[in-house]
Scaffold this active site. Sequence first.
Site, PDB file in Angstrom:
ATOM      1  N   LYS A 219       0.826  -1.220   0.000  1.00 54.67           N
ATOM      2  CA  LYS A 219       0.000   0.000   0.000  1.00 54.67           C
ATOM      3  C   LYS A 219       0.856   1.265   0.000  1.00 54.67           C
ATOM      4  O   LYS A 219       0.634   2.190   0.777  1.00 54.67           O
ATOM      5  CB  LYS A 219      -0.982  -0.011   1.166  1.00 54.67           C
ATOM      6  CG  LYS A 219      -1.957  -1.194   1.108  1.00 54.67           C
ATOM      7  CD  LYS A 219      -2.917  -1.203   2.271  1.00 54.67           C
ATOM      8  CE  LYS A 219      -3.892  -2.368   2.167  1.00 54.67           C
ATOM      9  NZ  LYS A 219      -3.237  -3.686   2.391  1.00 54.67           N
ATOM     10  N   ARG A 220       1.791   1.326  -0.922  1.00 55.93           N
ATOM     11  CA  ARG A 220       2.667   2.475  -1.037  1.00 55.93           C
ATOM     12  C   ARG A 220       2.014   3.575  -1.878  1.00 55.93           C
ATOM     13  O   ARG A 220       0.943   3.389  -2.433  1.00 55.93           O
ATOM     14  CB  ARG A 220       4.013   2.065  -1.633  1.00 55.93           C
ATOM     15  CG  ARG A 220       4.820   1.085  -0.788  1.00 55.93           C
ATOM     16  CD  ARG A 220       5.086   1.612   0.604  1.00 55.93           C
ATOM     17  NE  ARG A 220       6.245   0.987   1.228  1.00 55.93           N
ATOM     18  CZ  ARG A 220       6.210  -0.032   2.081  1.00 55.93           C
ATOM     19  NH1 ARG A 220       5.058  -0.565   2.410  1.00 55.93           N
ATOM     20  NH2 ARG A 220       7.318  -0.525   2.612  1.00 55.93           N
TER      21      ARG A 220
END
Length: 268
Positions: A93-94
């Site tokens: 979840k960057r």
Amino acid sequence: MTKQFLVDQIKAKQSYLCVGLDTDLEKLPAHLPKNKEGVIAFNKAIIDATAPYCVSYKINTAFYESQGVAGWEAMEATLAHIPSTHFTIADAKRGDIGNTSAQYAKTFFEVLPFDAITVAPYMGKDSIEPFLAYSNKFTIVLGLTSNAGSANFEQQKLSNGQFLYESVMEQVSSWSSADQLMFVVGATKPEDFAGIRKIIPNHFLLVPGVGAQGGSLEEVTKYGKNKDIGLLVNASRAIIFASSKENFAEEAAMQAKQYALEMKALLG
């Protein structure tokens, strides 16, 4: 891995199961040490047992990053053990300003050679473009998530009548093709899949929320499937922690096989 290769694997196996390796040290079976070696041994046994029934593995990086250097080493060893026939996802979840995202992309596409990474879209196009610079890699964008907090932002209505998540999917899908983009859509909201498919008919959907979170595999398949099947349904705890005993791998295999059999029946 190309989209076509993934589609071929799904059709050959008649399974679109993704096994989530959310390996929690505190939940390891008692006979395994609660350290890097225990995590690696556990993950390798799970992979060996479930590989015939799934087409993908998703490594939730938080469970590894929280262990520092040892966790990163465990993640690297786990990734290396996954067969090349299986689609690998870094659930990280960057998403950040361009030069930072470029470093994240290098981390999870080069240093750790995953096939895909999950990203948050709310910093906009320039935060996602560095991931899209890699061919034969997938950027999996958060769309409509399965948590209660999705109501805070994702499900807010805009002035044009769309939900925010619908606007996000529509805009992001114009930035690249279905050969590079996927979207996360939670299984706990199956009634929304039909509308989502009108916006992104050709993209793969990574679907968490089946299993421990109570999502319906039948409804997800009914409303979410497209001509290529186009689904990766993730199950984590329900498979990998099916047993806390020494037979944990066998129990995990039984759970994965059950999912695969249900998927085959739904596709039949």
